[in-house]
Design an enzyme around this catalytic site. Structure first.
Site, short mmCIF file in Angstrom:
data_model
loop_
_atom_site.label_atom_id
_atom_site.label_comp_id
_atom_site.label_asym_id
_atom_site.label_seq_id
_atom_site.Cartn_x
_atom_site.Cartn_y
_atom_site.Cartn_z
N THR A 294 0.87 -1.18 0.00
CA THR A 294 0.00 0.00 0.00
C THR A 294 0.91 1.23 0.00
OG1 THR A 294 -0.24 -0.20 2.41
CG2 THR A 294 -2.03 -1.08 1.04
N THR B 128 -1.76 -2.82 10.57
CA THR B 128 -1.74 -2.85 9.11
C THR B 128 -0.51 -3.55 8.58
OG1 THR B 128 -2.94 -0.81 9.08
CG2 THR B 128 -2.04 -1.50 7.02
N ASN C 33 -0.36 10.65 5.92
CA ASN C 33 -1.58 10.21 6.60
C ASN C 33 -2.67 11.28 6.63
OD1 ASN C 33 -1.27 7.38 7.84
ND2 ASN C 33 0.72 8.33 8.14
#
Length: 408
Positions: free
Chosen positions: A158, A195, A403
């Site tokens: 990702t 994650t 983020n």
């Protein structure tokens, strides 16, 4: 190829999940992400003994629910299907149906029972999977042009900036046994896993109970000793597949070569964990904290994780500031009973704190040391004989940028 001998284990840094006999892997773009691979697989020639560890977050993503139920049936799987770009988390009954649909579709392509397929996902939370893209992708994924380990390790990423893979080999009963691993993860990592997806394959012959025991033991020393930002995700999973094709005698904790296998598994897990910590979102440095002299292993781990989880320590490392006070403060609020006047702290080779007082050191020399990509911090508690090592990264401006706009 770089090979390193370590306790009868040879490390192959350029290999991964397809080094063990009977495993292949691949990946493709099915349209979840633009221009990047987003659907990957690992397949074993035969059903493999399986063991997994999963996120501690109460909100478990749909694929984790489906996979855990499948593995529970006979503790075996033969294939893994993973998508990136969409976590399929907090998606309700439809999310569970979509995960099961992916499992069934890939099982049909392989001609194996559904419960032998594990599914997992990573990406944005709270959005339904684009099944109109994924279903055709599953129908094409086994085509020859998609088969390559590099495709798999690219398809699981990702916000990662680098791929993460490694393999080792050791001798068990005179047979060469291989252990290979691949992982993704660069943000929301926490000592209880987050994650982060880890996939480990081996051709060792080992029973489920012993494989799970080894995985949990190793995970507590590796994947659960890293942090980037203190968050714990919905999709964490480390999965091990052991297909037995090395044809060694059944491995148990009483086997004379048990330690060699566990050492190999730990090397793979530790290297993947360190790569994840170093690839923290926006990170420029890997921080390694070694705590010695603890009364027990748990205390050593808690102190190490307290230090690497400290935002003040992480920002000081980023700013090349030898602010030992932040390290001492993190030790003090860790919850572990300590003797402040017995503690020693060093930043790299430089002693900065001892017996409750600062040590004289050359600020310029320590600042120069802090410019390196790997920063080591050493703590001596002087309370016992136990030790632990934890890994993290610095906290940078880029972390906020990444983020602050993750969904856009």
């Amino acid at each position: 190829m770089q090979a390193i001998s370590n306790h009868k284990v040879v490390v192959l840094k350029e290999k991964g999940v397809t080094l063990p006999k009977g495993f292949n892997a691949g990946g493709m773009n099915c349209g979840i992400k633009k221009g990047k691979l987003d659907l990957g697989y690992i397949v074993s020639e035969v059903p493999a003994t399986a063991a997994g560890v999963y996120t501690t977050n109460i909100f478990q993503a749909a694929p984790l629910v489906v996979t855990q139920e499948s593995i529970a049936k006979e503790h075996k799987i033969q294939a893994v299907l993973v998508n990136s770009g969409n976590a399929n988390a907090c998606t309700g009954e439809q999310g569970l149906k979509d995960a099961s649909t992916m499992q069934k579709a890939f099982a049909n392509e392989l001609g194996i029972p559904e419960h032998l397929v594990a599914v997992t996902a990573t990406g944005v939370i709270g959005e339904l999977l684009p099944m109109e893209k994924i279903n055709p992708g599953i129908g094409q994924i086994l085509q020859a042009e998609n088969e390559a380990e590099e495709n798999f390790i690219q398809a699981i990423l990702t916000t990662d900036t680098a791929v993460k893979h490694i393999a080792v080999q050791t001798q068990i009963d005179g047979k060469t046994v291989s252990i290979g691993g691949a992982a993704k993860g660069s943000g929301m990592i926490h000592p209880n896993m987050a994650t982060m997806l880890g996939f480990i394959t081996t051709d060792a012959n080992i029973a489920h109970e012993d494989l799970l025991f080894a995985l949990k033991e190793v995970t507590n020393q590796t994947f659960n000793m890293i942090t980037v930002d203190g968050d714990t995700s919905t999709n964490d999973m480390v999965l091990v597949m052991a297909n037995g094709l090395a044809e060694n005698n059944l491995l148990t904790k009483d086997h004379p070569d048990w330690d060699g296998f566990v050492t190999g598994l730990k090397i793979v897990s530790e290297e993947l964990a360190k790569k994840i910590a170093r690839d923290g979102e926006g990170a420029t440095k890997l921080i390694e904290v070694t705590v010695e002299g603890a009364q027990n292993q748990k205390d050593a781990s808690i102190v190490g994780k307290s230090i690497i989880s400290s935002s003040l320590v992480k920002t000081a490392i980023f700013g090349t500031d030898a602010n030992w006070g932040r390290i001492v403060t993190a030790i003090g609020y860790s919850g572990v009973q300590i003797q402040p006047n017995a503690i020693k702290v060093a930043i790299g080779p430089y002693q900065v704190f001892e017996n409750g007082l600062p040590c004289p050191f050359d600020e310029a020399e320590v600042k120069n040391y802090l410019e390196q990509e790997t920063i080591k911090i050493f703590v001596e508690l002087n309370l016992g004989n136990h030790s632990a090592t934890a890994w993290g990264c610095d906290l940078t401006y880029d972390y906020v940028k990444i983020n602050g706009s993750y969904r856009t």
